[in-house]
Design an enzyme around this catalytic site. Structure first.
Site, PDB file in Angstrom:
ATOM      1  N   LYS A 139       3.979  -5.977  11.297  1.00 31.32           N
ATOM      2  CA  LYS A 139       4.586  -6.200  12.617  1.00 31.32           C
ATOM      3  C   LYS A 139       6.098  -6.269  12.533  1.00 31.32           C
ATOM      4  CE  LYS A 139       1.406  -9.453  13.430  1.00 31.32           C
ATOM      5  NZ  LYS A 139       0.975 -10.815  13.637  1.00 31.32           N
ATOM      6  N   LYS A 143       3.355  -1.916   3.163  1.00 32.76           N
ATOM      7  CA  LYS A 143       2.187  -2.068   4.046  1.00 32.76           C
ATOM      8  C   LYS A 143       2.598  -2.012   5.514  1.00 32.76           C
ATOM      9  CE  LYS A 143       1.855  -6.953   5.063  1.00 32.76           C
ATOM     10  NZ  LYS A 143       1.142  -7.499   6.175  1.00 32.76           N
ATOM     11  N   LYS A 154       9.814 -13.612   1.494  1.00 26.58           N
ATOM     12  CA  LYS A 154      10.320 -14.065   2.799  1.00 26.58           C
ATOM     13  C   LYS A 154      11.768 -14.561   2.676  1.00 26.58           C
ATOM     14  CE  LYS A 154       7.194 -13.645   6.166  1.00 26.58           C
ATOM     15  NZ  LYS A 154       6.660 -12.331   5.825  1.00 26.58           N
TER      16      LYS A 154
HETATM   17  P1  ADP Z   1       2.122  -8.904   9.660  1.00 31.46           P
HETATM   18  O1  ADP Z   1       2.331  -8.787   8.178  1.00 31.46           O
HETATM   19  O2  ADP Z   1       2.051  -7.597  10.330  1.00 31.46           O
HETATM   20  O3  ADP Z   1       3.086  -9.853  10.321  1.00 31.46           O
HETATM   21  P2  ADP Z   1       0.239 -11.029   9.590  1.00 31.46           P
HETATM   22  O4  ADP Z   1       0.975 -11.542   8.400  1.00 31.46           O
HETATM   23  O5  ADP Z   1       0.295 -11.839  10.835  1.00 31.46           O
HETATM   24  O6  ADP Z   1       0.701  -9.547   9.873  1.00 31.46           O
HETATM   25  O7  ADP Z   1      -1.263 -10.787   9.165  1.00 31.46           O
HETATM   26  C1  ADP Z   1      -2.395 -11.130   9.906  1.00 31.46           C
HETATM   27  C2  ADP Z   1      -3.642 -10.656   9.182  1.00 31.46           C
HETATM   28  O8  ADP Z   1      -3.658  -9.249   9.095  1.00 31.46           O
HETATM   29  C3  ADP Z   1      -3.769 -11.170   7.751  1.00 31.46           C
HETATM   30  O9  ADP Z   1      -5.127 -11.359   7.443  1.00 31.46           O
HETATM   31  C4  ADP Z   1      -3.239 -10.040   6.925  1.00 31.46           C
HETATM   32  O10 ADP Z   1      -3.743 -10.022   5.607  1.00 31.46           O
HETATM   33  C5  ADP Z   1      -3.732  -8.853   7.730  1.00 31.46           C
HETATM   34  N1  ADP Z   1      -2.854  -7.710   7.536  1.00 31.46           N
HETATM   35  C6  ADP Z   1      -1.551  -7.613   7.907  1.00 31.46           C
HETATM   36  N2  ADP Z   1      -1.050  -6.413   7.581  1.00 31.46           N
HETATM   37  C7  ADP Z   1      -2.073  -5.738   6.957  1.00 31.46           C
HETATM   38  C8  ADP Z   1      -2.184  -4.442   6.394  1.00 31.46           C
HETATM   39  N3  ADP Z   1      -1.163  -3.597   6.407  1.00 31.46           N
HETATM   40  N4  ADP Z   1      -3.364  -4.085   5.857  1.00 31.46           N
HETATM   41  C9  ADP Z   1      -4.430  -4.924   5.852  1.00 31.46           C
HETATM   42  N5  ADP Z   1      -4.389  -6.166   6.378  1.00 31.46           N
HETATM   43  C10 ADP Z   1      -3.226  -6.570   6.922  1.00 31.46           C
END
Ligand code: ADP
Ligand code: TRP
Length: 327
Positions: A197, A194, A114
């Protein structure tokens, strides 16, 4: 032993397939078991640890509640709430910060990533992110946390905090473990990393139409469709992983056979995949449309959830303060 579950998603935007498969599907599976207490929150306070827009945050935290409801989380069976409405989360996280070293927090890969992403925002809030998450989990004495694999370092911190608090103050925190789903790591559509968002072009939103899904899939990198499975580019592997997740392992095997034989026609594959994904999302989208016309219901869910969560959270916080000499 009684099982308790807590999970959360930051209020940074509309949910995508990664959030759905990695986190929400696990939440849904655990909600099914009536012997398990389930708490699902919107991590709106976590959202302020990276740069954000105030109006968007206000909107997004409500959108995540709507996405939860649309996906099938049920306020009759699970406590759905906004983290910021239960002040105990912040209070306990400060108490937890007294048992963790600065060095341990600074060395976390998630913190380093981050800081790389936002070099001008290496704040104390960001450093404390995992302690707030430990507080989210341990306030409810949750032992199971349905999240994607990227969150494992944070769960490890929660376990460490639990151990240290139990040793130092005689608390009875469980050491939580991650509840994994089949989609614990959903890849980006861009060929590496991965689905996230914060990376445009990497994701498919739960609200996308079939045409939008197809557009997004069309932009995903492929190759000429033929070759050896061992040396297949990552982008193609990722597409086949989506095929497996949404159309099943048999379909994937069919495409793999084509890859080693006559060749995959990606245009057809992507059309078929878009249809499978859209079919899975259709019921969620229909439910979302129903929810959108009843804002009062959403307000009620949010208010009731906060009251229910706070009753549990305040009990734990009181216990901890008592044991720490602050009661
Ligand atoms: P992002 O990384 O898209 O901002 P968040 O950090 O808010 O998403 O993640 C919210 C939930 O979704 C967490 O439990 C995270 O582990 C899961 N998550 C986010 N991206 C993935 C992914 N690509 N594959 C599986 N789980 C994910
Ligand atoms: N850190 C999690 C994420 O980015 C969100 C989160 C905050 C969370 N608090 C939590 C997840 C507690 C599980 C439990 O996805």
């Amino acid at each position: 032993m009684k099982q308790t579950v807590l999970s959360g998603i930051r209020a940074t935007g509309r949910l995508h397939l990664g959030n759905y498969l990695g986190a929400v599907k696990g939440m849904l599976a655990l909600q099914e078991d009536s012997t398990i207490d389930t708490f699902f929150m919107v991590a709106d306070v976590h959202t302020i640890t990276t740069p954000y827009d105030i109006d968007e945050l206000k909107l997004n935290r409500r959108e995540v509640i709507i996405d939860y409801l649309a996906a099938g989380l049920d306020p009759e069976r699970s406590t759905l709430f906004l983290q910021s409405m239960v002040g105990e989360h912040l209070e306990l996280s400060f108490l937890f910060s007294s048992v963790m070293s600065i060095a341990r927090m600074q060395h976390l890969p998630t913190f380093k990533d981050k800081v790389k992403q936002y070099p001008d925002h290496a704040t104390m809030a960001l450093l404390n992110y995992p302690l707030l998450m430990a507080s989210d989990i341990l306030l409810y004495k949750a032992n199971l946390v349905p999240v994607g694999i990227d969150q494992e370092p944070h769960i490890e911190i929660a376990r460490q905090v639990a151990r240290k608090m139990n040793e130092a103050y005689g608390t009875d925190f469980p050491e939580p473990t991650r509840f994994a789903t089949k989609g614990e790591y959903v890849p980006s559509l861009q060929g590496s990393g991965k689905m996230s968002k914060s990376v445009a072009g990497s994701f498919i939103s739960l609200t996308d139409s079939e045409a939008e899904i197809l557009e997004r899939l069309k932009a995903a990198p492929t190759d000429d469709g033929k070759g050896n499975l061992q040396t297949m580019p990552q982008g193609v592997k990722n597409i086949l992983q989506f095929v497996e997740l949404f159309s099943g392992a048999e379909k994937r095997a069919e495409y793999e056979a084509q890859y080693e034989g006559a060749g995959i026609r990606y245009g057809d594959l992507k059309k078929e995949l878009a249809a499978s994904i859209a079919a899975e999302l259709k019921p969620l989208q229909a439910k979302r449309a129903e929810l959108m016309v009843n804002p009062k219901y959403i307000d009620d869910v949010i208010a009731t959830g906060a009251t229910k969560a706070q009753a549990v959270a305040s009990r734990t916080l009181d216990e901890v303060k008592e044991k720490m000499g602050l009661g």
